[in-house]
Design a protein around this motif. Structure first.
Motif, PDB file in Angstrom:
ATOM      1  N   SER A  33       0.801  -1.211   0.000  1.00 32.00           N
ATOM      2  CA  SER A  33       0.000   0.000   0.000  1.00 32.00           C
ATOM      3  C   SER A  33       0.839   1.270   0.000  1.00 32.00           C
ATOM      4  N   GLY A  34       0.135   2.357  -0.289  1.00 28.61           N
ATOM      5  CA  GLY A  34       0.732   3.685  -0.159  1.00 28.61           C
ATOM      6  C   GLY A  34       1.031   4.059   1.276  1.00 28.61           C
ATOM      7  N   ASP A  35       0.532   3.264   2.226  1.00 27.81           N
ATOM      8  CA  ASP A  35       0.814   3.542   3.641  1.00 27.81           C
ATOM      9  C   ASP A  35       2.167   2.984   4.080  1.00 27.81           C
ATOM     10  N   LYS A  36       2.975   2.510   3.095  1.00 27.39           N
ATOM     11  CA  LYS A  36       4.355   2.049   3.312  1.00 27.39           C
ATOM     12  C   LYS A  36       4.442   0.683   3.984  1.00 27.39           C
ATOM     13  N   THR A  37       3.318  -0.020   4.042  1.00 29.21           N
ATOM     14  CA  THR A  37       3.318  -1.326   4.700  1.00 29.21           C
ATOM     15  C   THR A  37       2.881  -2.434   3.757  1.00 29.21           C
ATOM     16  N   HIS A  62      10.527   0.731   4.384  1.00 33.32           N
ATOM     17  CA  HIS A  62      10.398   1.643   3.248  1.00 33.32           C
ATOM     18  C   HIS A  62       9.921   3.023   3.703  1.00 33.32           C
ATOM     19  N   LYS A  63      10.434   4.035   3.021  1.00 34.02           N
ATOM     20  CA  LYS A  63      10.108   5.423   3.356  1.00 34.02           C
ATOM     21  C   LYS A  63       8.975   5.979   2.502  1.00 34.02           C
ATOM     22  N   ARG A  64       8.625   5.254   1.443  1.00 39.25           N
ATOM     23  CA  ARG A  64       7.551   5.698   0.559  1.00 39.25           C
ATOM     24  C   ARG A  64       6.647   4.507   0.219  1.00 39.25           C
ATOM     25  N   THR A  65       5.691   4.746  -0.655  1.00 36.78           N
ATOM     26  CA  THR A  65       4.738   3.722  -1.107  1.00 36.78           C
ATOM     27  C   THR A  65       5.411   2.387  -1.424  1.00 36.78           C
ATOM     28  N   VAL A  66       4.794   1.297  -0.977  1.00 38.13           N
ATOM     29  CA  VAL A  66       5.206  -0.041  -1.420  1.00 38.13           C
ATOM     30  C   VAL A  66       4.316  -0.390  -2.612  1.00 38.13           C
ATOM     31  N   ARG A  67       4.924  -0.465  -3.775  1.00 37.77           N
ATOM     32  CA  ARG A  67       4.183  -0.591  -5.031  1.00 37.77           C
ATOM     33  C   ARG A  67       3.938  -2.035  -5.448  1.00 37.77           C
ATOM     34  N   THR A  80       9.585  -6.808  -1.564  1.00 36.20           N
ATOM     35  CA  THR A  80       8.757  -5.603  -1.645  1.00 36.20           C
ATOM     36  C   THR A  80       9.491  -4.536  -2.451  1.00 36.20           C
ATOM     37  N   ALA A  81       8.785  -3.920  -3.381  1.00 39.33           N
ATOM     38  CA  ALA A  81       9.371  -2.872  -4.228  1.00 39.33           C
ATOM     39  C   ALA A  81       8.710  -1.546  -3.889  1.00 39.33           C
ATOM     40  N   SER A  82       9.519  -0.513  -3.731  1.00 40.23           N
ATOM     41  CA  SER A  82       9.002   0.748  -3.208  1.00 40.23           C
ATOM     42  C   SER A  82       9.361   1.941  -4.084  1.00 40.23           C
ATOM     43  N   PHE A  83       8.545   2.980  -3.927  1.00 37.54           N
ATOM     44  CA  PHE A  83       8.837   4.254  -4.585  1.00 37.54           C
ATOM     45  C   PHE A  83      10.087   4.919  -4.005  1.00 37.54           C
ATOM     46  N   ASP A  84      10.629   4.376  -2.901  1.00 36.97           N
ATOM     47  CA  ASP A  84      11.875   4.937  -2.361  1.00 36.97           C
ATOM     48  C   ASP A  84      13.104   4.387  -3.087  1.00 36.97           C
ATOM     49  N   ALA A  85      12.869   3.665  -4.191  1.00 40.89           N
ATOM     50  CA  ALA A  85      13.923   3.133  -5.073  1.00 40.89           C
ATOM     51  C   ALA A  85      14.669   1.946  -4.465  1.00 40.89           C
ATOM     52  N   THR A  86      14.119   1.323  -3.444  1.00 41.62           N
ATOM     53  CA  THR A  86      14.741   0.139  -2.867  1.00 41.62           C
ATOM     54  C   THR A  86      13.788  -1.053  -2.937  1.00 41.62           C
ATOM     55  N   THR A  87      14.390  -2.236  -2.878  1.00 40.30           N
ATOM     56  CA  THR A  87      13.644  -3.489  -2.786  1.00 40.30           C
ATOM     57  C   THR A  87      13.971  -4.148  -1.454  1.00 40.30           C
ATOM     58  N   GLY A  88      12.946  -4.504  -0.701  1.00 45.28           N
ATOM     59  CA  GLY A  88      13.164  -5.168   0.577  1.00 45.28           C
ATOM     60  C   GLY A  88      12.975  -6.672   0.457  1.00 45.28           C
ATOM     61  N   ILE A  89      13.807  -7.422   1.138  1.00 48.54           N
ATOM     62  CA  ILE A  89      13.673  -8.879   1.211  1.00 48.54           C
ATOM     63  C   ILE A  89      13.341  -9.231   2.658  1.00 48.54           C
ATOM     64  N   GLY A 107      20.056   0.545  -6.074  1.00 52.62           N
ATOM     65  CA  GLY A 107      20.671   0.719  -7.388  1.00 52.62           C
ATOM     66  C   GLY A 107      19.792   1.473  -8.360  1.00 52.62           C
ATOM     67  N   HIS A 108      18.486   1.228  -8.306  1.00 55.34           N
ATOM     68  CA  HIS A 108      17.576   1.972  -9.173  1.00 55.34           C
ATOM     69  C   HIS A 108      17.604   3.456  -8.813  1.00 55.34           C
ATOM     70  N   GLU A 109      17.411   4.296  -9.824  1.00 57.86           N
ATOM     71  CA  GLU A 109      17.478   5.741  -9.610  1.00 57.86           C
ATOM     72  C   GLU A 109      16.133   6.335  -9.204  1.00 57.86           C
ATOM     73  N   ASN A 110      15.044   5.641  -9.525  1.00 57.00           N
ATOM     74  CA  ASN A 110      13.708   6.173  -9.257  1.00 57.00           C
ATOM     75  C   ASN A 110      12.815   5.078  -8.684  1.00 57.00           C
ATOM     76  N   GLU A 111      11.529   5.392  -8.601  1.00 55.40           N
ATOM     77  CA  GLU A 111      10.554   4.467  -8.058  1.00 55.40           C
ATOM     78  C   GLU A 111      10.633   3.092  -8.708  1.00 55.40           C
ATOM     79  N   ILE A 112      10.595   2.051  -7.875  1.00 61.97           N
ATOM     80  CA  ILE A 112      10.518   0.690  -8.392  1.00 61.97           C
ATOM     81  C   ILE A 112       9.045   0.334  -8.506  1.00 61.97           C
TER      82      ILE A 112
END
Length: 344
Positions: A33-37, A62-67, A80-89, A107-112
């Protein structure tokens, strides 16, 4: 006619819900969700599927939306892929059944926009607004090595999807195309570019065999693509000895607005679709189709206003026979719904 019956409505997210992913074997649903969870949902009783509860909330990584959220094939990890440009495992500790973020991929420069595991769990793919697709190798001790950065899309890459049995990857983009990627001598390359959509391709999914692919687009059409191997009986050319993909069905009029999600059931072969018109459709291949190279698809079930007046961002079929008639949907209303396809 079959119909979609509402089984449960799950509330708890504090913002729009972007994606849903079923556990590969258990009756557990992950939503992001956009609630970062990410929330994990399960029925209160295995004898009563009408009442569900949130059994865990994954947060803090994550600091931003989890997409996007995806289960590993064995079900003991989540990506989990996030708009904070990181992927969580995330890994489950069976001792106390808790979840911990054990790795953060950067590594990504923008939203994943999307994350997906290969069928063996040995590889992970991510894609981003930065126009790239990354292939990661899963190593021991929660280490991930980037094997390749694929940069042939000219715009934002919206989704990645792995072939159900092979290490072949498909990616869908704002550049109106789908690309098929394979490995060759320790590097990845594009073996085919699927052209036909006239606007953003938002969603893709393989069928159970992996020889067909469905796509949904901002052009309000659904396309079904078929793979043709070298030396095929149809006489379709296959340059460089690689399979090629051709459109065999173009479905118009199924939706009135952008199609955000398509999902191909690996159990009963139906396709579900949803989008900006707040409608869920279920499509079935016409059994009287004589030519597999030009099949007809019919709408066999529909739910209008499935999330009220809100966009539906994703649909997902349960992956196994156990509950193969279950379909999850998520929307801008922050709600998760579970439906059951009832046969006629």
């Amino acid at each position: 006619m079959p119909q979609l019956e509402l089984v449960a409505t799950l509330e708890g997210h504090q913002d729009r819900v972007w994606q849903a992913s079923w556990h590969p074997t258990k009756t557990v649903l992950a939503t992001c969700s956009g609630d970062k969870t990410v929330r994990l949902w399960a029925p209160i009783s295995q004898n009563d599927f009408s009442t569900w509860q949130c059994i865990d909330t994954l947060e803090g990584a994550h600091k931003r939306t989890v997409r996007s959220v995806a289960w590993s094939p064995h079900g003991n990890e989540l990506a989990t892929a996030s708009f904070d440009a990181t992927t969580g495992i995330w890994e489950n500790d069976a001792r106390d059944n808790s979840w911990e973020c054990v790795a953060t991929l950067e590594g990504h420069e923008n939203e994943i926009k999307s994350v997906a595991w290969s069928s063996t769990g040995a590889l992970l793919a991510t894609c981003s607004r930065d126009k790239s697709v990354w292939i990661w190798e899963v190593e021991t001790d929660n280490d991930f090595e980037c094997l390749s950065v694929l940069q042939e899309h000219s715009q934002d890459v919206k989704m990645v999807a792995w072939h159900p049995t092979q290490e072949t990857l498909a990616s869908a983009s704002y550049d109106d195309t789908i690309k098929i990627w394979k490995e060759d001598e320790d590097d990845w390359f594009c073996v085919d570019t699927l052209q036909g959509h006239t606007s953003t391709v938002w969603s893709i999914d393989f069928n159970a065999k992996g020889d067909e692919l469905v796509s949904g687009s901002d052009d309000k059409t659904i396309r079904v693509w078929k793979m043709y191997e070298p030396n095929n009986t149809q006489g379709i050319a296959t340059p460089y000895g690689q399979p090629v993909w051709k459109t065999v069905s173009t479905l118009s009029g199924v939706h009135d607005r952008c199609i955000y999600s398509v999902a191909w059931s690996k159990v009963h072969n139906h396709i579900a679709s949803a989008g900006g018109d707040n409608v869920i459709r279920v499509l079935a291949k016409d059994s009287e189709t004589l030519d597999d190279n030009a099949p007809s698809w019919n709408v066999v079930a529909s739910v209008k206003n499935a999330h009220g007046v809100h966009d539906i961002n994703a649909v997902a079929w349960f992956p196994t026979d156990k509950h193969g008639d279950w379909l999850a949907s998520v929307g801008d209303d922050g709600v998760v719904r579970i439906w059951r396809l009832i046969a006629d």
